[in-house]
Design a protein around this motif. Structure first.
Motif, PDB file in Angstrom:
ATOM      1  N   LEU A  27      -7.306  15.477  15.215  1.00 34.98           N
ATOM      2  CA  LEU A  27      -7.363  16.908  15.495  1.00 34.98           C
ATOM      3  C   LEU A  27      -7.662  17.686  14.224  1.00 34.98           C
ATOM      4  O   LEU A  27      -8.499  18.602  14.227  1.00 34.98           O
ATOM      5  N   THR A  38     -11.133  18.499  13.157  1.00 37.22           N
ATOM      6  CA  THR A  38     -11.957  19.422  13.949  1.00 37.22           C
ATOM      7  C   THR A  38     -11.547  20.892  13.825  1.00 37.22           C
ATOM      8  O   THR A  38     -12.186  21.749  14.421  1.00 37.22           O
ATOM      9  N   ILE A  39     -10.461  21.178  13.098  1.00 35.99           N
ATOM     10  CA  ILE A  39      -9.943  22.546  13.042  1.00 35.99           C
ATOM     11  C   ILE A  39      -9.892  23.070  11.611  1.00 35.99           C
ATOM     12  O   ILE A  39      -9.958  22.292  10.659  1.00 35.99           O
ATOM     13  N   GLN A  51     -11.479  23.004  20.465  1.00 34.84           N
ATOM     14  CA  GLN A  51     -11.210  21.779  19.723  1.00 34.84           C
ATOM     15  C   GLN A  51      -9.956  21.081  20.246  1.00 34.84           C
ATOM     16  O   GLN A  51      -9.917  19.857  20.366  1.00 34.84           O
ATOM     17  N   LYS A  79      -9.667  27.965  18.192  1.00 28.12           N
ATOM     18  CA  LYS A  79      -8.818  26.776  18.274  1.00 28.12           C
ATOM     19  C   LYS A  79      -8.909  26.059  19.628  1.00 28.12           C
ATOM     20  O   LYS A  79      -8.884  24.830  19.683  1.00 28.12           O
ATOM     21  N   ALA A 108      -9.673  17.413  21.931  1.00 28.69           N
ATOM     22  CA  ALA A 108      -8.823  16.399  21.300  1.00 28.69           C
ATOM     23  C   ALA A 108      -7.773  15.858  22.266  1.00 28.69           C
ATOM     24  O   ALA A 108      -7.435  14.678  22.230  1.00 28.69           O
TER      25      ALA A 108
END
Length: 170
Positions: free
Chosen positions: A58, A61-62, A126, A123, A130
């Motif tokens: 995760l 990707t953030i 993503q 947010k 995930a």
């Protein structure tokens, strides 16, 4: 520590040590979350437990990576809204569950962060990807758990400007 003490001491932590937290301990937090109230007792809330491996995926990707890179566990608090008849009550249920996690973590001497997800354009996509959330499942937020690497002062009494009596006043 009393419930009131844990509430007043709880603060958002964004930096964690590498000290491990056992799965048994994090399951206590999920038990506390599951004890939260639920509108009409419909119980739409679901918990997705994420270990260090899941958190790293995760984090890749953030933007707000650090808590997920340093924390020991994360608990995504989601709701299955498919067939849910309680309107937006699921969001209140999930919020109560998230708060229970944070307070219980504090009572156990752990640090925690509420990573808000719901309706946050930067947010939500993503996180949905995930967690492999199907259509009709929503994520209110994620509690990141670990031993705090930062110390923050607890909260004091409510500021009088936030307390209105009888009705709204400016």
């Amino acid at each position: 520590m009393t419930a009131i003490e844990a509430i007043m001491k709880r603060r958002s932590v964004r930096k964690f040590t590498g000290e491990p937290v056992t799965k048994e301990t994090v399951m206590q937090l999920i038990d506390a979350a599951a004890a939260a109230p639920s509108a009409m007792n419909l119980r739409p809330v679901r918990f997705i437990l994420m270990d260090k491996h899941d958190m790293a995926k995760l984090a890749a990707t953030i933007d707000q990576k650090q808590p997920f890179e340093q924390g020991q566990w994360a608990i995504a608090v989601c709701a299955d809204t498919r067939g849910y008849t309680g309107g937006t009550g699921w969001l209140e249920d999930a919020s109560a569950a998230l708060e229970n996690i944070l307070i219980a973590a504090t009572a156990l001497g752990l640090g925690s962060l509420w990573y808000g997800v719901y309706r946050r354009a930067a947010k939500e996509p993503q996180v949905r990807a995930a967690l492999n959330l199907p259509e009709g499942a929503e994520c209110a937020g994620i509690a990141v758990i670990g031993h705090a690497a930062e110390e923050k002062e607890g909260h004091g009494a409510a500021d009088g400007k936030f307390v209105l009596e009888s009705k709204w006043s400016e």
